[in-house]
Design an enzyme around this catalytic site. Structure first.
Site: not given
Length: 486
Positions: A79, A154, A178
Protein backbone atom coordinates in the site's frame (compact mmCIF):
# COMPACT_ATOMS: atom_id res chain seq x y z
CA UNK A 1 -4.29 -22.19 -13.86
CA UNK A 2 -2.30 -19.18 -12.62
CA UNK A 3 0.65 -19.74 -10.33
CA UNK A 4 -1.11 -17.45 -7.85
CA UNK A 5 -3.99 -19.93 -7.54
CA UNK A 6 -1.59 -22.05 -5.47
CA UNK A 7 -1.04 -21.39 -1.78
CA UNK A 8 2.30 -19.97 -0.59
CA UNK A 9 3.27 -23.36 0.89
CA UNK A 10 2.66 -25.03 -2.50
CA UNK A 11 4.68 -22.40 -4.38
CA UNK A 12 7.45 -22.78 -1.80
CA UNK A 13 7.54 -26.54 -2.42
CA UNK A 14 7.63 -25.98 -6.22
CA UNK A 15 10.58 -23.58 -5.80
CA UNK A 16 12.41 -26.13 -3.65
CA UNK A 17 11.93 -28.82 -6.29
CA UNK A 18 12.98 -26.33 -9.00
CA UNK A 19 9.69 -26.89 -10.85
CA UNK A 20 9.37 -23.09 -11.01
CA UNK A 21 11.74 -20.16 -10.48
CA UNK A 22 11.38 -16.81 -8.73
CA UNK A 23 11.61 -15.25 -12.22
CA UNK A 24 8.52 -17.29 -13.21
CA UNK A 25 6.59 -15.82 -10.25
CA UNK A 26 7.66 -12.26 -11.06
CA UNK A 27 6.87 -12.82 -14.76
CA UNK A 28 3.40 -14.08 -13.78
CA UNK A 29 2.82 -10.93 -11.74
CA UNK A 30 3.78 -8.42 -14.44
CA UNK A 31 2.05 -10.45 -17.18
CA UNK A 32 -1.21 -10.33 -15.21
CA UNK A 33 -0.73 -6.62 -14.46
CA UNK A 34 -0.36 -5.97 -18.21
CA UNK A 35 -3.56 -7.95 -18.86
CA UNK A 36 -5.90 -6.39 -16.29
CA UNK A 37 -4.39 -3.18 -14.88
CA UNK A 38 -6.21 -0.93 -17.36
CA UNK A 39 -9.52 -2.41 -16.09
CA UNK A 40 -8.88 -2.37 -12.31
CA UNK A 41 -6.19 0.32 -11.81
CA UNK A 42 -4.77 -1.14 -8.59
CA UNK A 43 -1.14 0.05 -8.84
CA UNK A 44 0.27 3.57 -8.60
CA UNK A 45 3.96 2.73 -9.08
CA UNK A 46 5.65 -0.41 -10.45
CA UNK A 47 9.20 -1.45 -9.62
CA UNK A 48 9.72 -3.84 -12.54
CA UNK A 49 13.41 -3.41 -13.32
CA UNK A 50 14.50 -3.86 -9.69
CA UNK A 51 12.04 -6.75 -9.13
CA UNK A 52 13.30 -8.69 -12.16
CA UNK A 53 16.93 -8.11 -11.21
CA UNK A 54 16.26 -9.30 -7.63
CA UNK A 55 14.36 -12.37 -8.94
CA UNK A 56 17.44 -13.42 -10.95
CA UNK A 57 19.62 -12.94 -7.86
CA UNK A 58 17.27 -15.16 -5.78
CA UNK A 59 17.19 -17.82 -8.51
CA UNK A 60 20.98 -18.00 -8.40
CA UNK A 61 20.82 -18.32 -4.61
CA UNK A 62 18.42 -21.31 -4.75
CA UNK A 63 21.22 -23.64 -5.83
CA UNK A 64 23.43 -22.63 -2.90
CA UNK A 65 20.79 -22.87 -0.14
CA UNK A 66 19.46 -25.99 1.56
CA UNK A 67 16.69 -24.03 3.28
CA UNK A 68 14.92 -20.77 2.62
CA UNK A 69 11.90 -19.09 4.21
CA UNK A 70 8.32 -19.56 3.09
CA UNK A 71 8.10 -16.05 1.64
CA UNK A 72 11.31 -16.51 -0.36
CA UNK A 73 10.80 -15.18 -3.90
CA UNK A 74 7.10 -14.41 -3.38
CA UNK A 75 5.87 -11.26 -5.19
CA UNK A 76 4.08 -8.72 -2.98
CA UNK A 77 2.24 -5.42 -3.46
CA UNK A 78 2.55 -2.69 -0.81
CA UNK A 79 0.00 0.00 0.00
CA UNK A 80 1.31 3.43 -0.96
CA UNK A 81 1.32 4.81 2.60
CA UNK A 82 4.05 2.35 3.69
CA UNK A 83 7.44 3.92 2.93
CA UNK A 84 9.88 2.14 0.62
CA UNK A 85 13.44 3.38 0.20
CA UNK A 86 13.99 4.83 -3.27
CA UNK A 87 10.48 3.81 -4.44
CA UNK A 88 7.96 6.64 -4.74
CA UNK A 89 5.51 6.76 -1.82
CA UNK A 90 2.60 9.18 -2.37
CA UNK A 91 -0.23 8.16 0.00
CA UNK A 92 -2.28 8.69 -3.22
CA UNK A 93 -1.96 12.44 -2.62
CA UNK A 94 -0.68 15.16 -4.93
CA UNK A 95 1.06 16.71 -1.93
CA UNK A 96 3.50 13.74 -1.93
CA UNK A 97 3.58 13.19 -5.70
CA UNK A 98 7.39 13.51 -5.87
CA UNK A 99 8.32 11.88 -2.52
CA UNK A 100 11.08 9.23 -2.64
CA UNK A 101 11.72 7.98 0.92
CA UNK A 102 15.27 7.56 2.20
CA UNK A 103 14.40 4.60 4.48
CA UNK A 104 12.20 1.49 4.56
CA UNK A 105 9.28 0.85 6.90
CA UNK A 106 9.98 -1.93 9.43
CA UNK A 107 7.48 -4.26 7.70
CA UNK A 108 9.30 -3.69 4.39
CA UNK A 109 12.64 -4.52 6.06
CA UNK A 110 11.10 -7.71 7.46
CA UNK A 111 9.82 -8.71 4.02
CA UNK A 112 13.29 -8.06 2.60
CA UNK A 113 14.76 -10.30 5.30
CA UNK A 114 12.23 -12.95 4.22
CA UNK A 115 13.49 -12.37 0.63
CA UNK A 116 10.12 -11.55 -0.93
CA UNK A 117 9.98 -9.39 -4.08
CA UNK A 118 8.25 -5.99 -4.10
CA UNK A 119 6.23 -5.63 -7.33
CA UNK A 120 5.00 -2.06 -6.74
CA UNK A 121 2.93 0.37 -4.67
CA UNK A 122 -0.86 0.13 -4.53
CA UNK A 123 -3.58 2.75 -4.90
CA UNK A 124 -5.62 3.89 -1.89
CA UNK A 125 -7.87 6.66 -0.63
CA UNK A 126 -5.72 9.73 -0.08
CA UNK A 127 -3.89 9.44 3.27
CA UNK A 128 -6.11 6.38 3.96
CA UNK A 129 -9.20 8.58 4.32
CA UNK A 130 -12.10 6.85 2.63
CA UNK A 131 -14.04 3.63 2.13
CA UNK A 132 -14.07 3.27 -1.65
CA UNK A 133 -10.64 4.24 -3.13
CA UNK A 134 -12.48 7.03 -4.98
CA UNK A 135 -10.62 9.64 -2.91
CA UNK A 136 -7.24 8.87 -4.51
CA UNK A 137 -5.49 11.90 -5.98
CA UNK A 138 -4.52 9.88 -9.09
CA UNK A 139 -7.05 7.21 -10.18
CA UNK A 140 -10.17 5.30 -9.13
CA UNK A 141 -9.55 1.59 -8.50
CA UNK A 142 -12.36 -0.76 -9.66
CA UNK A 143 -13.75 -3.96 -8.16
CA UNK A 144 -12.56 -6.97 -10.26
CA UNK A 145 -15.89 -8.77 -9.71
CA UNK A 146 -17.69 -5.93 -11.52
CA UNK A 147 -15.73 -2.86 -12.57
CA UNK A 148 -18.81 -0.64 -12.17
CA UNK A 149 -18.48 -1.17 -8.40
CA UNK A 150 -16.00 0.14 -5.84
CA UNK A 151 -13.43 -2.22 -4.27
CA UNK A 152 -13.81 -0.65 -0.82
CA UNK A 153 -11.11 1.36 0.91
CA UNK A 154 -8.86 2.75 1.92
CA UNK A 155 -6.75 -0.33 0.99
CA UNK A 156 -8.72 -0.84 -2.24
CA UNK A 157 -5.63 -1.31 -4.41
CA UNK A 158 -4.22 -3.88 -1.97
CA UNK A 159 -7.40 -6.01 -2.05
CA UNK A 160 -7.88 -5.68 -5.82
CA UNK A 161 -4.30 -6.68 -6.68
CA UNK A 162 -4.81 -9.97 -4.79
CA UNK A 163 -8.38 -10.62 -6.00
CA UNK A 164 -7.42 -9.89 -9.63
CA UNK A 165 -4.41 -12.24 -9.45
CA UNK A 166 -1.77 -9.53 -9.92
CA UNK A 167 0.10 -10.56 -6.74
CA UNK A 168 -0.43 -13.51 -4.37
CA UNK A 169 -0.62 -11.22 -1.33
CA UNK A 170 -0.32 -7.58 -0.29
CA UNK A 171 -0.05 -5.25 2.69
CA UNK A 172 -2.73 -2.73 3.58
CA UNK A 173 -3.36 -0.52 6.59
CA UNK A 174 -6.47 -0.52 8.78
CA UNK A 175 -7.56 2.58 10.73
CA UNK A 176 -11.33 1.97 10.81
CA UNK A 177 -11.76 -1.11 8.61
CA UNK A 178 -9.48 -0.27 5.70
CA UNK A 179 -8.13 -3.84 5.33
CA UNK A 180 -11.28 -5.81 6.22
CA UNK A 181 -13.87 -3.81 4.25
CA UNK A 182 -12.07 -4.01 0.86
CA UNK A 183 -11.21 -7.67 1.59
CA UNK A 184 -14.94 -8.29 2.04
CA UNK A 185 -15.91 -6.34 -1.11
CA UNK A 186 -13.27 -8.18 -3.20
CA UNK A 187 -13.72 -11.72 -1.85
CA UNK A 188 -10.28 -12.13 -0.23
CA UNK A 189 -8.94 -12.61 3.32
CA UNK A 190 -7.95 -9.47 5.25
CA UNK A 191 -6.67 -9.25 8.84
CA UNK A 192 -6.48 -6.26 11.18
CA UNK A 193 -3.99 -7.40 13.85
CA UNK A 194 -4.12 -6.27 17.48
CA UNK A 195 -2.93 -2.67 17.85
CA UNK A 196 0.79 -2.95 18.65
CA UNK A 197 1.26 -6.43 17.10
CA UNK A 198 2.88 -5.00 13.93
CA UNK A 199 5.28 -2.03 13.87
CA UNK A 200 3.90 1.25 12.51
CA UNK A 201 7.39 2.64 11.86
CA UNK A 202 7.34 3.85 8.25
CA UNK A 203 3.53 3.82 7.97
CA UNK A 204 2.57 7.42 7.10
CA UNK A 205 0.36 8.41 10.04
CA UNK A 206 -3.37 9.14 9.64
CA UNK A 207 -4.59 8.43 13.20
CA UNK A 208 -1.72 7.12 15.30
CA UNK A 209 -3.81 5.45 18.04
CA UNK A 210 -5.85 3.49 15.46
CA UNK A 211 -3.57 2.72 12.46
CA UNK A 212 -2.24 -0.83 12.00
CA UNK A 213 -0.67 -2.64 9.03
CA UNK A 214 -2.41 -5.88 8.00
CA UNK A 215 -2.06 -8.68 5.42
CA UNK A 216 -4.43 -9.34 2.50
CA UNK A 217 -4.28 -12.81 0.93
CA UNK A 218 -6.25 -15.48 -0.94
CA UNK A 219 -6.39 -17.91 1.98
CA UNK A 220 -6.26 -17.95 5.78
CA UNK A 221 -3.08 -20.06 5.69
CA UNK A 222 -1.30 -17.49 3.49
CA UNK A 223 -2.50 -14.73 5.81
CA UNK A 224 -0.91 -16.49 8.78
CA UNK A 225 2.41 -16.81 6.89
CA UNK A 226 2.44 -13.10 6.13
CA UNK A 227 1.55 -12.00 9.68
CA UNK A 228 4.26 -14.34 11.02
CA UNK A 229 6.81 -12.47 8.88
CA UNK A 230 5.80 -8.90 9.83
CA UNK A 231 4.70 -9.21 13.50
CA UNK A 232 6.84 -8.41 16.53
CA UNK A 233 8.14 -5.66 18.77
CA UNK A 234 10.16 -2.86 17.15
CA UNK A 235 12.47 -0.44 19.03
CA UNK A 236 11.67 2.16 16.34
CA UNK A 237 7.96 2.18 17.32
CA UNK A 238 7.05 3.06 20.90
CA UNK A 239 3.52 1.71 20.40
CA UNK A 240 4.61 -1.76 19.26
CA UNK A 241 3.95 -4.33 21.98
CA UNK A 242 6.64 -6.52 23.51
CA UNK A 243 4.42 -9.61 23.35
CA UNK A 244 5.67 -12.98 22.12
CA UNK A 245 4.65 -13.84 18.55
CA UNK A 246 3.23 -17.40 18.51
CA UNK A 247 3.49 -19.86 15.62
CA UNK A 248 0.29 -18.94 13.77
CA UNK A 249 0.46 -21.95 11.45
CA UNK A 250 0.16 -24.36 14.37
CA UNK A 251 -3.23 -22.75 15.13
CA UNK A 252 -4.69 -23.97 11.82
CA UNK A 253 -5.97 -27.22 13.31
CA UNK A 254 -9.49 -27.19 11.85
CA UNK A 255 -10.83 -27.93 15.33
CA UNK A 256 -13.38 -25.60 16.92
CA UNK A 257 -15.17 -28.14 19.15
CA UNK A 258 -16.43 -26.43 22.29
CA UNK A 259 -15.61 -22.94 20.97
CA UNK A 260 -18.02 -20.27 22.26
CA UNK A 261 -19.09 -17.60 19.76
CA UNK A 262 -20.82 -14.31 20.63
CA UNK A 263 -23.03 -12.69 17.98
CA UNK A 264 -23.85 -9.03 18.79
CA UNK A 265 -27.50 -8.17 18.06
CA UNK A 266 -26.30 -4.69 16.97
CA UNK A 267 -24.29 -6.26 14.11
CA UNK A 268 -27.38 -7.89 12.57
CA UNK A 269 -29.78 -5.01 13.18
CA UNK A 270 -30.91 -1.92 11.31
CA UNK A 271 -28.96 -1.05 8.17
CA UNK A 272 -27.61 -4.57 7.58
CA UNK A 273 -29.03 -6.00 4.35
CA UNK A 274 -31.03 -9.23 4.46
CA UNK A 275 -28.60 -11.15 2.23
CA UNK A 276 -25.65 -10.12 4.42
CA UNK A 277 -27.57 -11.22 7.53
CA UNK A 278 -28.44 -14.59 5.96
CA UNK A 279 -24.85 -15.22 4.85
CA UNK A 280 -23.64 -14.66 8.45
CA UNK A 281 -26.33 -16.95 9.91
CA UNK A 282 -25.36 -19.62 7.35
CA UNK A 283 -21.72 -19.17 8.37
CA UNK A 284 -22.66 -19.70 12.02
CA UNK A 285 -24.46 -22.92 11.04
CA UNK A 286 -21.27 -24.12 9.34
CA UNK A 287 -19.29 -23.51 12.55
CA UNK A 288 -22.04 -25.16 14.62
CA UNK A 289 -21.65 -28.20 12.39
CA UNK A 290 -17.95 -28.22 13.34
CA UNK A 291 -18.77 -28.31 17.06
CA UNK A 292 -18.87 -24.62 18.05
CA UNK A 293 -21.81 -22.96 19.84
CA UNK A 294 -23.11 -19.41 19.54
CA UNK A 295 -25.32 -17.02 21.48
CA UNK A 296 -26.62 -13.53 20.86
CA UNK A 297 -25.05 -10.78 23.00
CA UNK A 298 -25.10 -6.99 23.13
CA UNK A 299 -22.33 -4.44 22.57
CA UNK A 300 -24.47 -1.49 23.72
CA UNK A 301 -22.03 1.33 22.91
CA UNK A 302 -21.54 0.23 19.27
CA UNK A 303 -24.09 2.81 18.13
CA UNK A 304 -21.69 5.59 19.16
CA UNK A 305 -18.68 4.06 17.37
CA UNK A 306 -18.92 5.98 14.08
CA UNK A 307 -19.24 9.41 15.73
CA UNK A 308 -16.48 8.55 18.23
CA UNK A 309 -14.16 7.31 15.49
CA UNK A 310 -14.57 10.31 13.17
CA UNK A 311 -13.96 12.76 16.02
CA UNK A 312 -10.84 10.96 17.27
CA UNK A 313 -9.34 9.99 13.90
CA UNK A 314 -9.91 13.46 12.44
CA UNK A 315 -8.36 15.08 15.50
CA UNK A 316 -5.26 12.91 15.19
CA UNK A 317 -5.17 13.52 11.42
CA UNK A 318 -5.25 17.29 11.85
CA UNK A 319 -2.15 17.02 14.07
CA UNK A 320 -0.36 14.39 11.93
CA UNK A 321 -0.95 16.13 8.59
CA UNK A 322 0.35 19.49 9.81
CA UNK A 323 3.84 18.28 8.78
CA UNK A 324 2.88 18.53 5.09
CA UNK A 325 3.46 22.25 4.71
CA UNK A 326 5.42 22.66 1.45
CA UNK A 327 8.68 23.45 3.26
CA UNK A 328 10.86 20.33 3.58
CA UNK A 329 9.39 17.77 1.18
CA UNK A 330 6.37 17.13 -1.01
CA UNK A 331 4.39 19.58 -3.13
CA UNK A 332 5.18 23.31 -2.91
CA UNK A 333 3.02 25.99 -4.51
CA UNK A 334 4.46 28.47 -7.00
CA UNK A 335 1.86 31.10 -6.02
CA UNK A 336 3.11 32.25 -2.61
CA UNK A 337 4.68 35.61 -1.80
CA UNK A 338 5.23 34.96 1.95
CA UNK A 339 5.49 32.05 4.42
CA UNK A 340 1.84 32.05 5.49
CA UNK A 341 0.71 31.94 1.85
CA UNK A 342 3.19 29.11 1.19
CA UNK A 343 1.52 27.01 3.92
CA UNK A 344 -2.00 27.90 2.82
CA UNK A 345 -1.57 27.47 -0.93
CA UNK A 346 0.58 24.32 -0.74
CA UNK A 347 -1.99 22.60 1.47
CA UNK A 348 -5.08 23.79 -0.39
CA UNK A 349 -3.60 22.80 -3.77
CA UNK A 350 -2.00 19.54 -2.54
CA UNK A 351 -4.76 17.99 -0.39
CA UNK A 352 -8.03 16.57 -1.77
CA UNK A 353 -11.54 17.39 -0.51
CA UNK A 354 -11.90 14.47 1.92
CA UNK A 355 -8.54 15.16 3.58
CA UNK A 356 -9.42 18.85 3.95
CA UNK A 357 -12.81 17.91 5.41
CA UNK A 358 -11.22 15.73 8.09
CA UNK A 359 -8.47 18.22 8.93
CA UNK A 360 -11.16 20.90 9.45
CA UNK A 361 -13.30 18.58 11.59
CA UNK A 362 -10.28 17.54 13.68
CA UNK A 363 -8.99 21.07 14.14
CA UNK A 364 -12.46 22.14 15.30
CA UNK A 365 -12.73 19.22 17.78
CA UNK A 366 -9.34 20.09 19.30
CA UNK A 367 -9.89 23.83 19.45
CA UNK A 368 -10.23 25.83 22.64
CA UNK A 369 -13.78 25.74 23.99
CA UNK A 370 -14.71 22.56 22.05
CA UNK A 371 -12.01 20.11 23.20
CA UNK A 372 -13.94 18.96 26.30
CA UNK A 373 -17.27 18.75 24.49
CA UNK A 374 -15.98 16.66 21.57
CA UNK A 375 -12.50 15.14 21.77
CA UNK A 376 -12.48 14.40 25.51
CA UNK A 377 -16.01 12.99 25.43
CA UNK A 378 -15.13 10.80 22.43
CA UNK A 379 -12.17 9.37 24.38
CA UNK A 380 -14.51 8.48 27.25
CA UNK A 381 -16.91 6.71 24.87
CA UNK A 382 -13.94 4.86 23.34
CA UNK A 383 -13.20 3.45 26.82
CA UNK A 384 -16.82 2.27 27.11
CA UNK A 385 -16.64 0.57 23.69
CA UNK A 386 -13.42 -1.21 24.76
CA UNK A 387 -15.12 -2.29 28.01
CA UNK A 388 -18.04 -3.81 26.02
CA UNK A 389 -15.57 -6.09 24.23
CA UNK A 390 -13.78 -7.03 27.46
CA UNK A 391 -17.10 -7.99 29.09
CA UNK A 392 -18.10 -10.25 26.18
CA UNK A 393 -14.65 -11.86 25.99
CA UNK A 394 -14.92 -12.94 29.64
CA UNK A 395 -17.47 -15.57 28.52
CA UNK A 396 -16.80 -16.11 24.81
CA UNK A 397 -13.79 -17.04 22.65
CA UNK A 398 -14.65 -14.97 19.56
CA UNK A 399 -17.26 -12.51 18.30
CA UNK A 400 -18.73 -13.03 14.81
CA UNK A 401 -20.76 -10.76 12.57
CA UNK A 402 -20.74 -9.32 9.03
CA UNK A 403 -17.75 -7.29 7.84
CA UNK A 404 -19.93 -4.74 6.02
CA UNK A 405 -23.67 -3.97 6.18
CA UNK A 406 -24.06 -4.35 2.38
CA UNK A 407 -22.10 -5.68 -0.60
CA UNK A 408 -19.98 -3.24 -2.65
CA UNK A 409 -21.77 -0.16 -4.01
CA UNK A 410 -21.41 1.45 -7.43
CA UNK A 411 -18.60 3.85 -8.33
CA UNK A 412 -19.93 7.40 -7.81
CA UNK A 413 -22.96 6.25 -5.81
CA UNK A 414 -21.91 7.63 -2.40
CA UNK A 415 -18.95 9.91 -3.08
CA UNK A 416 -21.03 13.08 -2.80
CA UNK A 417 -22.62 11.93 0.48
CA UNK A 418 -19.80 11.63 3.05
CA UNK A 419 -22.09 10.77 5.98
CA UNK A 420 -23.54 7.73 4.19
CA UNK A 421 -20.00 6.73 3.23
CA UNK A 422 -18.85 7.05 6.87
CA UNK A 423 -21.75 4.85 8.05
CA UNK A 424 -20.47 2.06 5.80
CA UNK A 425 -17.67 1.45 8.35
CA UNK A 426 -20.08 0.89 11.25
CA UNK A 427 -19.17 -2.81 11.65
CA UNK A 428 -15.38 -2.45 11.41
CA UNK A 429 -14.68 0.74 13.40
CA UNK A 430 -15.35 -0.65 16.95
CA UNK A 431 -12.41 -3.08 16.69
CA UNK A 432 -9.97 -0.23 15.95
CA UNK A 433 -11.32 1.80 18.87
CA UNK A 434 -10.88 -1.23 21.17
CA UNK A 435 -7.56 -2.31 19.60
CA UNK A 436 -8.72 -5.94 19.17
CA UNK A 437 -7.82 -8.15 16.15
CA UNK A 438 -10.37 -9.08 13.47
CA UNK A 439 -10.36 -10.93 10.16
CA UNK A 440 -12.70 -10.87 7.16
CA UNK A 441 -13.16 -14.10 5.18
CA UNK A 442 -15.41 -14.67 2.13
CA UNK A 443 -18.81 -16.14 3.11
CA UNK A 444 -20.98 -15.88 0.01
CA UNK A 445 -22.07 -13.86 -3.01
CA UNK A 446 -24.86 -11.30 -3.27
CA UNK A 447 -27.68 -11.56 -5.83
CA UNK A 448 -25.56 -9.29 -8.10
CA UNK A 449 -22.65 -11.75 -7.79
CA UNK A 450 -20.58 -9.55 -5.44
CA UNK A 451 -18.63 -11.05 -2.50
CA UNK A 452 -19.81 -10.90 1.12
CA UNK A 453 -17.50 -11.11 4.16
CA UNK A 454 -17.75 -12.81 7.55
CA UNK A 455 -15.91 -10.95 10.33
CA UNK A 456 -14.29 -12.90 13.19
CA UNK A 457 -13.10 -10.80 16.16
CA UNK A 458 -10.76 -11.99 18.91
CA UNK A 459 -9.22 -10.99 22.22
CA UNK A 460 -6.13 -8.76 22.35
CA UNK A 461 -3.09 -10.58 20.86
CA UNK A 462 -5.16 -13.72 20.21
CA UNK A 463 -4.84 -13.80 16.41
CA UNK A 464 -4.23 -17.56 16.73
CA UNK A 465 -7.86 -18.25 17.74
CA UNK A 466 -9.16 -16.00 14.95
CA UNK A 467 -7.04 -17.91 12.44
CA UNK A 468 -8.25 -21.26 13.83
CA UNK A 469 -11.91 -20.29 13.43
CA UNK A 470 -11.39 -18.65 10.02
CA UNK A 471 -9.42 -21.65 8.71
CA UNK A 472 -12.06 -24.10 9.96
CA UNK A 473 -14.78 -22.08 8.22
CA UNK A 474 -12.71 -21.83 5.03
CA UNK A 475 -12.05 -25.59 4.94
CA UNK A 476 -15.76 -26.35 5.43
CA UNK A 477 -16.91 -24.05 2.59
CA UNK A 478 -16.05 -23.28 -1.04
CA UNK A 479 -16.44 -19.47 -1.01
CA UNK A 480 -12.67 -18.76 -1.05
CA UNK A 481 -12.40 -20.71 -4.33
CA UNK A 482 -14.71 -18.31 -6.18
CA UNK A 483 -12.71 -15.96 -8.40
CA UNK A 484 -13.73 -12.86 -10.40
CA UNK A 485 -13.86 -13.35 -14.19
CA UNK A 486 -12.09 -10.27 -15.49
Amino acid sequence: MSLFDYKISELHSMLHKKEISVTDLVDQSYKRINEVEDKVEAFLTLDEEKARSYAKQLDEAIGTKDQFGLLFGMPIGIKDNIVTKGLRTTCASKILDNFDPIYDATVVQKLQQAESVTIGKLNMDEFAMGSSTENSGFKVTKNPWNTSYVPGGSSGGSAVAVAAGEVPFSLGSDTGGSVRQPASFCGVVGLKPTYGRVSRYGLVAFASSLDIIGPITNSVEDNAYLLQAIAGVDPMDGTSANVEVPDYLSALTGDVKGLKIAVPSEYLGEGVSEEVKQSVLSGLKVLEGQGATWEEVSLPHSKYAVATYYLLSSSEASANLSRFDGVRYGYRTDNASNLLELYKQSRSEGFGDEVKRRIMLGTFALSSGYYDAYYKKAQKVRTLIKKDFEDVFEKYDVIIGPTTPTPAFKVGEKISDPLTMYANDILTIPMNLAGVPAISVPCGLSTEGLPLGLQIIGKHFDESTIYRVAHTFEQATEFHKEKPQL
